[in-house]
Write an enzyme that holds these catalytic residues in place. Structure first.
Site, short mmCIF file in Angstrom:
data_model
loop_
_atom_site.label_atom_id
_atom_site.label_comp_id
_atom_site.label_asym_id
_atom_site.label_seq_id
_atom_site.Cartn_x
_atom_site.Cartn_y
_atom_site.Cartn_z
N SER A 14 0.90 -1.38 -0.06
CA SER A 14 -0.14 -0.19 0.00
C SER A 14 1.00 1.19 -0.06
O SER A 14 1.53 1.48 -0.81
CB SER A 14 -0.88 -0.03 1.15
OG SER A 14 -2.14 0.95 1.08
N GLU A 27 -9.32 -5.78 -4.02
CA GLU A 27 -8.74 -4.71 -3.20
C GLU A 27 -9.81 -3.76 -2.60
O GLU A 27 -9.80 -3.41 -1.63
CB GLU A 27 -7.75 -3.77 -4.39
CG GLU A 27 -6.65 -4.56 -4.86
CD GLU A 27 -5.30 -4.23 -3.51
OE1 GLU A 27 -5.81 -3.60 -2.77
OE2 GLU A 27 -4.42 -4.84 -3.94
N HIS A 43 -7.70 -5.56 -0.04
CA HIS A 43 -6.51 -4.83 0.29
C HIS A 43 -6.05 -5.07 1.62
O HIS A 43 -6.74 -5.28 2.51
CB HIS A 43 -6.73 -3.29 0.22
CG HIS A 43 -5.72 -2.41 0.36
ND1 HIS A 43 -4.93 -2.21 -0.80
CD2 HIS A 43 -5.14 -1.57 1.13
CE1 HIS A 43 -3.87 -1.56 -0.41
NE2 HIS A 43 -4.05 -1.00 0.81
#
Length: 507
Positions: free
Chosen positions: A211, A317, A424
């Protein structure tokens, strides 16, 4: 006098370890950094050294300045407990913190590793949108224990503490913003200077991040101050998103005005808590000394450190971010699509239609799929990541992956009944079984998921050691590794994944 000073320093470096470092706590490991001796802890066949200062505390007049060298200390510094997290509001990545004295890193090595052993190094940069998170979330014990590598995890300044740009700050140092990036560079420099004392090889450093950590890795690929600091890199669920300096300075000026300040002195006088609770800004800024060029432009043109890369994302995600979109009707969903995508709406609705038998989460799953596939999530996931692999592979060796385990435990137990899929950050618990994201995940793994954790740690360990994760490179095969539980991971043609993400639509 200079020759005498050199002789004295060499003599001091040759002194034996103080008796207190070897006898006070039995088998506890020690190491000597360039600022002093440290004493760590040993457990599960791994030596850990926690909260090692890699820069001076950025407090007082050092708030919003480039990191300065850490001060030296006498005797042996205890390094068996985590250090402060950098200032951030409470959230899914950890509790609230106002502690600006936070520029620490952590080192994990196989027990018994000695200075000079030259093990490869995995340098991990945490995620959290550049606004929260810490290196404390990532205990490197599992990776160090199973893969015979040294693991480093690092804190860096976040939010307005790490990325505020302002004319008065720029006037002081010819630049402002990007303090969090400069912190990461200082930690990389510390690693280059000191990791051999822990048994690591400074010439074999792999930088990796997820990320915001993935965004950070891309920035380091193009940042002049990061050149030569690493041999390989991993970008997990990240992209090269950044903003021009002018935009950052305007945002910083607005934030300062909101806080009642017009200059650096006023901003530095504010208590940390006021800044934590105030408006935030978190982005790398280009058109700056730290990032002269937009990283996205630079990497696509081949102007970056052409080291071997692992690049990938997660199948779903968007599900981590859009569970709040649950409970909509068909009409509400279709209205949302038309509002966001205007003249493309009908084509999108044809690919992401409302099902005949919806449930309370249908709207969340559909909007998450749209955001994942299109890249509305800051350019990460779905089609943008697959295009990113193609662009990078024109210039360097790339190993692509997609995390496809969709039935594991979610990041949090709420909302009840929500299927997180491969959302995610879902992969982190498989690499860092003690990953601290507010809810323990790994203890709930079944046998097939424990196998996936071992496989992933093996892939990342192999890449750290040899530059090859254990599946075919994208350059010659156009294959992307599909990471699945129960030993079912397999390379899949990129064209198959492009079809699954509707990339013909989103291109």
């Amino acid at each position: 006098m200079r020759r005498i000073l050199i002789i004295v320093v060499m003599a001091l470096l040759a002194l034996p370890l103080p008796a207190s470092a070897t006898s006070a706590s039995g088998d506890r490991p020690t190491a000597r950094t360039d600022t002093g001796w440290v004493r760590g802890a040993r457990a599960e066949r791994v030596d850990s050294f926690l909260a090692l200062p890699y820069a001076a505390p950025p407090v007082g007049d050092l708030r919003w300045r480039a990191p300065r060298p850490a001060p030296a200390w006498q005797g042996v510094r205890e390094a068996a407990t985590w250090g402060n997290r950098c200032p951030a509001a409470a959230g899914s990545n950890g509790p609230r913190s106002e502690a600006e004295d936070c520029l620490y890193l952590n080192v994990f090595r196989p027990a018994g590793t000695k200075a000079g052993d030259r093990l490869p190094v995995l340098f991990w940069i945490h995620g959290g949108g550049l606004q929260n998170g810490s290196g404390n979330q990532h205990d490197g014990t599992f990776i160090a224990q199973r893969q015979d590598v040294v693991v480093v995890s690092v804190n860096y300044r976040l939010g307005v503490f790490g990325f505020l740009a302002h004319p008065s700050l720029k006037a002081e140092a010819a630049q402002s913003g990007n303090y969090g990036l400069l912190d990461q560079q200082a930690a990389l420099n510390w690693t280059r200077r000191n990791i051999a004392a822990f048994g690591g090889d400074p010439r074999q450093v792999t930088i990796a991040g997820e990320s915001a950590g993935g965004f950070s890795v891309c920035a380091h690929l193009t940042a002049p101050g990061s050149a030569g600091q690493f041999a390989r890199a991993v970008i997990q669920s990240g992209s090269c998103t950044s903003r021009p300096y002018a935009e950052g300075e305007q945002a910083g000026t607005n934030i300062a005005t909101t806080l009642g300040c017009s200059d650096a002195a006023c901003l530095r006088a504010l208590p940390a808590g006021r800044l934590v609770d105030g408006p935030q800004f978190a982005s790398f800024l280009y058109d700056t000394p730290a990032l002269p060029e937009n990283p996205d432009t630079a990497v696509r043109a081949g102007r970056f450190q052409r080291v071997p890369l692992v690049v990938g994302s997660n199948r779903d995600e968007g599900r981590t971010f859009l569970q709040g979109n649950r409970g909509w009707t068909k009409e509400q969903y279709e209205s949302w699509i038309r509002a966001v995508f205007a003249d493309r709406a009908e084509a999108i609705l044809a690919r992401y239609p409302w099902p005949a038998e919806p449930d309370q989460f249908t709207s969340a799953y559909l909007t998450a799929a749209v955001f994942t596939d299109s890249g509305f999530l800051a350019g990460l996931g779905g089609c943008p990541t697959l295009r990113f692999m193609r662009a990078l592979s024109a210039h360097t060796r790339v190993y692509g992956y997609r995390f496809d385990h969709r039935t594991g435990p979610g990041l949090t137990p709420e909302p009840i009944g929500y299927e997180w899929g491969a959302g995610h950050a879902a992969e982190l618990a498989y690499m860092w079984p003690s990953f601290d994201n507010g809810t323990p995940i790994a203890p709930t793994f079944d046998a097939s998921e424990r196998r996936l954790a071992r496989d992933m740690v093996g892939y990342w360990g192999s890449f750290t050691r040899a530059g090859k994760p254990g599946w075919p490179d994208f350059n010659r095969t156009s294959l992307v590794m599909s990471l699945r539980a129960g030993g079912r991971s397999t390379p899949v043609p990129v064209a198959t994944m492009e079809a699954e993400h509707n990339c013909d639509l989103w291109s």
